[in-house]
Design a protein around this motif. Structure first.
Motif, mmCIF file in Angstrom:
data_model
loop_
_atom_site.group_PDB
_atom_site.id
_atom_site.type_symbol
_atom_site.label_atom_id
_atom_site.label_comp_id
_atom_site.label_asym_id
_atom_site.label_seq_id
_atom_site.Cartn_x
_atom_site.Cartn_y
_atom_site.Cartn_z
ATOM 1 N N VAL A 1 0.901 -1.287 -0.145
ATOM 2 C CA VAL A 1 0.133 0.117 0.273
ATOM 3 C C VAL A 1 0.843 1.304 0.111
ATOM 4 N N ARG A 2 0.327 2.338 -0.043
ATOM 5 C CA ARG A 2 1.119 3.544 0.039
ATOM 6 C C ARG A 2 1.395 3.914 1.318
ATOM 7 N N THR A 3 2.399 4.515 1.305
ATOM 8 C CA THR A 3 2.910 4.805 2.801
ATOM 9 C C THR A 3 1.777 5.778 3.569
ATOM 10 N N ASN A 4 1.170 6.789 3.037
ATOM 11 C CA ASN A 4 0.161 7.432 3.756
ATOM 12 C C ASN A 4 -1.042 6.737 3.987
ATOM 13 N N GLU A 5 -1.405 5.643 3.349
ATOM 14 C CA GLU A 5 -2.336 4.845 3.811
ATOM 15 C C GLU A 5 -2.163 4.000 4.731
ATOM 16 N N LEU A 6 -0.867 3.450 4.920
ATOM 17 C CA LEU A 6 -0.453 2.794 6.047
ATOM 18 C C LEU A 6 -0.459 3.622 7.439
ATOM 19 N N ARG A 7 0.227 4.790 7.111
ATOM 20 C CA ARG A 7 0.338 5.687 8.371
ATOM 21 C C ARG A 7 -1.159 5.957 9.024
ATOM 22 N N PHE A 8 -2.101 6.309 8.222
ATOM 23 C CA PHE A 8 -3.307 6.595 8.951
ATOM 24 C C PHE A 8 -4.182 5.618 8.929
#
Length: 178
Positions: A29-36
């Motif tokens: 997944v994209r890092t921003n998807e992971l982070r939030f």
């Protein structure tokens, strides 16, 4: 890839960052998807993560099948009990980890200019295509926009069963390299 996985396994920084890197590898997944990512988005029974449209680059909901290895990562994080809302929560800052936390971990492991959080996506796409998986399913898993706007308007297929199997095979492939 075997060396990268070994280096992640040996990473001595914060456990959430280490598990986040593994999560990126397994799910791409994209890092921003992971982070939030939020605990409420996980369907533990169906073993999927439902990402709401407002968190996605293409502004449409996305489903991520979760292989058993990913469920194990989530259970490890849950046991740490850092946050009731966010999965990849930094207890020091009291908010989700920054994108820099993951890129800096890769840099500390010697991957500066060689690997990024986004690099897991390219690695997975290339490998899955080489292994003969269906292009459309890989693109769906990457949450890429369909090129043909007419097809996009009429084709709502998710190939979810196929993608669940693909993600289990991808996880097994990664485990073979660890």
């Amino acid at each position: 890839m075997p060396q990268l996985l070994s280096d992640i396994d040996s990473y001595t920084g914060h456990i959430i960052v280490k598990l986040g890197l593994l999560f990126l590898c397994y799910t791409f997944v994209r890092t921003n998807e992971l982070r939030f990512m939020e605990w409420s988005e996980i369907d533990w029974n169906d073993k999927i993560w439902r990402i709401p449209a407002d968190k996605m680059k293409m502004d449409r909901p996305h489903i991520v099948p979760l292989a058993p290895q990913v469920i194990d990562i989530l259970q490890q994080i849950k046991e740490l009990n850092f946050s009731e809302r966010y999965v990849f929560y930094n207890p020091s800052t009291r908010k989700p980890y920054s994108q820099n936390a993951f890129i800096n971990a890769l840099y500390q492991m010697g991957y500066k200019y060689r690997m990024t959080g986004h690099g897991f996506r390219g690695l997975a796409s290339t490998t899955l295509h080489e292994q003969g998986f269906m292009h459309e399913a890989i693109e769906l898993q990457l949450a890429h926009e369909q090129e043909n706007k007419i097809s996009k308007a009429y084709n709502g297929a998710q190939h979810l069963d196929y993608r669940k199997d693909m993600m289990k095979r991808w996880a097994a492939y990664i485990d073979a390299d660890i």
